[in-house]
Design a protein around this motif. Structure first.
Motif, short mmCIF file in Angstrom:
data_model
loop_
_atom_site.label_atom_id
_atom_site.label_comp_id
_atom_site.label_asym_id
_atom_site.label_seq_id
_atom_site.Cartn_x
_atom_site.Cartn_y
_atom_site.Cartn_z
N GLU A 118 19.67 -11.11 3.89
CA GLU A 118 19.55 -9.79 3.27
C GLU A 118 18.34 -9.75 2.34
OE1 GLU A 118 23.28 -8.76 1.47
OE2 GLU A 118 24.41 -9.45 3.22
N ALA A 119 18.14 -10.80 1.55
CA ALA A 119 16.98 -10.86 0.67
C ALA A 119 15.69 -10.77 1.46
CB ALA A 119 17.01 -12.16 -0.14
N ASN A 120 15.68 -11.44 2.61
CA ASN A 120 14.48 -11.43 3.45
C ASN A 120 14.15 -10.03 3.94
OD1 ASN A 120 12.46 -13.09 4.93
ND2 ASN A 120 13.50 -12.29 6.73
N LEU A 121 15.18 -9.29 4.36
CA LEU A 121 14.95 -7.92 4.84
C LEU A 121 14.47 -7.00 3.73
CD1 LEU A 121 18.04 -7.55 7.20
CD2 LEU A 121 15.64 -7.41 7.89
N VAL A 122 15.05 -7.12 2.54
CA VAL A 122 14.62 -6.28 1.42
C VAL A 122 13.19 -6.63 1.02
CG1 VAL A 122 15.06 -5.63 -0.98
CG2 VAL A 122 16.98 -5.95 0.60
N ALA A 123 12.89 -7.93 0.97
CA ALA A 123 11.54 -8.36 0.58
C ALA A 123 10.48 -7.87 1.56
CB ALA A 123 11.49 -9.88 0.46
N TYR A 124 10.88 -7.71 2.84
CA TYR A 124 9.91 -7.25 3.84
C TYR A 124 9.86 -5.74 3.98
CZ TYR A 124 8.16 -11.71 5.26
OH TYR A 124 7.51 -12.91 5.26
N THR A 125 10.25 -5.04 2.90
CA THR A 125 9.98 -3.60 2.85
C THR A 125 8.58 -3.31 2.33
OG1 THR A 125 10.97 -3.44 0.66
CG2 THR A 125 12.40 -2.98 2.54
N TRP A 126 7.79 -4.36 2.05
CA TRP A 126 6.45 -4.10 1.53
C TRP A 126 5.58 -3.28 2.48
CZ3 TRP A 126 2.26 -5.96 4.17
CH2 TRP A 126 2.42 -7.08 4.98
N PRO A 127 5.72 -3.40 3.81
CA PRO A 127 4.91 -2.50 4.65
C PRO A 127 5.25 -1.03 4.44
CG PRO A 127 5.75 -4.34 5.94
CD PRO A 127 6.47 -4.36 4.63
N LEU A 128 6.52 -0.74 4.12
CA LEU A 128 6.90 0.64 3.85
C LEU A 128 6.29 1.12 2.54
CD1 LEU A 128 10.69 0.35 4.81
CD2 LEU A 128 8.74 0.88 6.29
N MET A 129 6.19 0.22 1.58
CA MET A 129 5.54 0.57 0.32
C MET A 129 4.05 0.81 0.52
SD MET A 129 7.44 -2.14 -2.20
CE MET A 129 9.23 -2.16 -2.37
N VAL A 130 3.44 0.01 1.39
CA VAL A 130 2.03 0.24 1.72
C VAL A 130 1.86 1.61 2.36
CG1 VAL A 130 0.10 -0.53 3.16
CG2 VAL A 130 1.48 -2.21 1.92
N ALA A 131 2.82 1.99 3.21
CA ALA A 131 2.75 3.31 3.85
C ALA A 131 2.83 4.42 2.81
CB ALA A 131 3.89 3.46 4.86
N ALA A 132 3.72 4.24 1.82
CA ALA A 132 3.83 5.24 0.76
C ALA A 132 2.52 5.33 -0.04
CB ALA A 132 4.99 4.88 -0.17
N ALA A 133 1.90 4.18 -0.29
CA ALA A 133 0.62 4.17 -1.01
C ALA A 133 -0.48 4.83 -0.18
CB ALA A 133 0.23 2.74 -1.37
N LEU A 134 -0.42 4.63 1.15
CA LEU A 134 -1.40 5.23 2.03
C LEU A 134 -1.37 6.75 1.94
CD1 LEU A 134 -3.47 4.90 4.36
CD2 LEU A 134 -1.54 4.98 5.94
N PRO A 140 -3.70 10.48 4.76
CA PRO A 140 -3.54 10.31 6.20
C PRO A 140 -3.41 11.65 6.91
CG PRO A 140 -1.50 9.81 5.08
CD PRO A 140 -2.53 9.97 4.01
N ARG A 141 -3.63 11.64 8.22
CA ARG A 141 -3.61 12.86 9.00
C ARG A 141 -2.22 13.46 9.07
NH1 ARG A 141 -3.55 14.13 14.76
NH2 ARG A 141 -3.19 11.93 15.21
N ARG A 142 -1.18 12.62 9.14
CA ARG A 142 0.19 13.11 9.24
C ARG A 142 1.05 12.50 8.13
NH1 ARG A 142 0.64 12.30 15.74
NH2 ARG A 142 -0.20 10.27 15.13
N GLY A 304 3.42 0.65 11.09
CA GLY A 304 2.27 -0.14 11.53
C GLY A 304 1.45 0.56 12.58
N ILE A 305 2.11 1.34 13.44
CA ILE A 305 1.39 2.09 14.48
C ILE A 305 0.80 3.37 13.91
CG2 ILE A 305 1.67 3.34 16.66
CD1 ILE A 305 3.90 1.32 17.34
N GLU A 306 1.58 4.11 13.15
CA GLU A 306 1.12 5.39 12.62
C GLU A 306 0.10 5.22 11.50
OE1 GLU A 306 0.64 9.39 11.59
OE2 GLU A 306 1.32 8.38 13.41
N GLY A 307 0.29 4.17 10.65
CA GLY A 307 -0.62 3.97 9.52
C GLY A 307 -2.07 3.85 9.92
N PRO A 308 -2.42 2.89 10.82
CA PRO A 308 -3.81 2.76 11.24
C PRO A 308 -4.34 4.02 11.91
CG PRO A 308 -2.58 0.81 11.82
CD PRO A 308 -1.59 1.82 11.34
N GLU A 309 -3.51 4.68 12.73
CA GLU A 309 -3.97 5.89 13.41
C GLU A 309 -4.28 6.98 12.40
OE1 GLU A 309 -2.28 9.27 16.54
OE2 GLU A 309 -1.21 7.37 16.28
#
Length: 314
Positions: A118-134, A140-142, A304-309
């Protein structure tokens, strides 16, 4: 007459080589990071988190020192194809310290305080935080689609927390969940800023790891750790040299070489691989938590797919 674009064979080769090298570095980081939770779990079963962290930072510092000795590049120069902007040494150190020491210390406090899977899954929400920062930083376009995708990921986190092993809230303790979330924040910060500074990663990762060695040694003294020889030393040093040392260096190089944000997708394979390894080792989740894990991992991949696009159309 306008200057013609340089399309010499060497320039074309460099332009094509940079994305390939970025993906190779990202794949190496993901492969190493995927083993972090499993090896960390086995060590924490019999050893205090302070000792595990001390061994990790020693291993990481040795790797960064070897890389630094081999490189010996001036601070204002970048390897071919890398990007970034000059910043002060203090700012670069802050990026390294928050990204390395903050992420790893908080992550292992979480591992020691709650079910590792469970800790591992919560810790790997950092990509979602990067998306929020983006959404905030890069227009971003969308943005609405990116925001909804990230929000679904955080709903998944809530399901993981509330649907733990016995369908009751907070199977670990509040400190563990806060530490896991704080670890994700630190890694999101690092991933956003490491590619935006011109300083080579070994320049700030080495002093950050050295600071980690000092801090965790003091932590060991505070805990009254008993120093004994054993195979745990090898496992602890592996965590430092592999997932922490080479993993961070590979990821930093990938972000600096990346053109168009394509390596971001590779990062989202980490929670999939690490969760699978933990499940094979005997860690379990309830159906509610599994649904949350699917949301977290699926949202990470979608981001990961939508962010770069989106970034390419900004």
């Amino acid at each position: 007459m306008a200057r013609q674009e340089d399309r010499t064979p060497s320039r074309v080769l460099r332009d094509g080589a940079a994305p390939a090298a970025a993906l190779a570095f990202a794949a190496g980081a993901v492969a190493l990071w995927s083993t972090n939770a499993l090896v960390g779990k086995s060590l924490l079963e019999n050893h205090p988190v302070s000792l595990v962290q001390f061994l990790q930072f020693i291993g990481a510092a040795l790797v960064f020192a070897l890389i630094r000795l081999k490189r010996r590049a001036p601070i204002h120069l970048l390897p071919q194809g890398e990007k970034g902007r000059p910043v002060s040494n203090l700012a670069a150190f802050a990026v390294g310290f928050i990204g390395l020491v903050g992420t790893m210390v908080l992550q292992y406090i979480a591992f020691a305080s709650m079910p590792v899977i469970e800790a591992n899954l919560v810790a790997y929400t950092w990509p979602l935080m990067v998306a929020a920062a983006l959404i905030v930083l890069d227009s971003p376009r969308r943005p609405a689609l990116l925001g909804v995708t990230a929000a679904l990921g955080f709903v998944g986190v809530a399901l993981v927390i509330s649907g733990g092993r016995e369908q009751s809230l907070f199977q670990g303790n509040l400190v563990g969940y806060l530490a896991a979330f704080g670890s994700a924040l630190c890694m999101a910060f690092y991933s956003i800023f490491v590619g935006r500074v011109a300083t080579p990663p070994d320049r700030f990762l080495l002093p950050s790891a050295a600071a980690g060695v000092v801090l965790t040694f003091a932590w060991c003294l505070y805990d009254g750790v008993a120093w004994q020889a054993g195979t745990y030393l090898i496992a602890g040093l592996y965590l430092g040299a592999g997932p922490m040392g080479l993993g961070y260096y590979f990821w930093s190089r990938a972000l600096k070489l990346d053109r168009g944000g394509k390596v971001a997708v590779a990062a989202y394979l980490t929670p999939i691989a690490s969760t699978l390894l933990l499940a094979l080792s005997g860690e379990t989740l309830t159906m509610t938590a599994i649904a949350g894990a699917v949301l977290v991992i699926g949202s990470c991949i979608a981001v990961g797919i939508e962010g770069p696009e989106a970034g390419n159309h900004a």
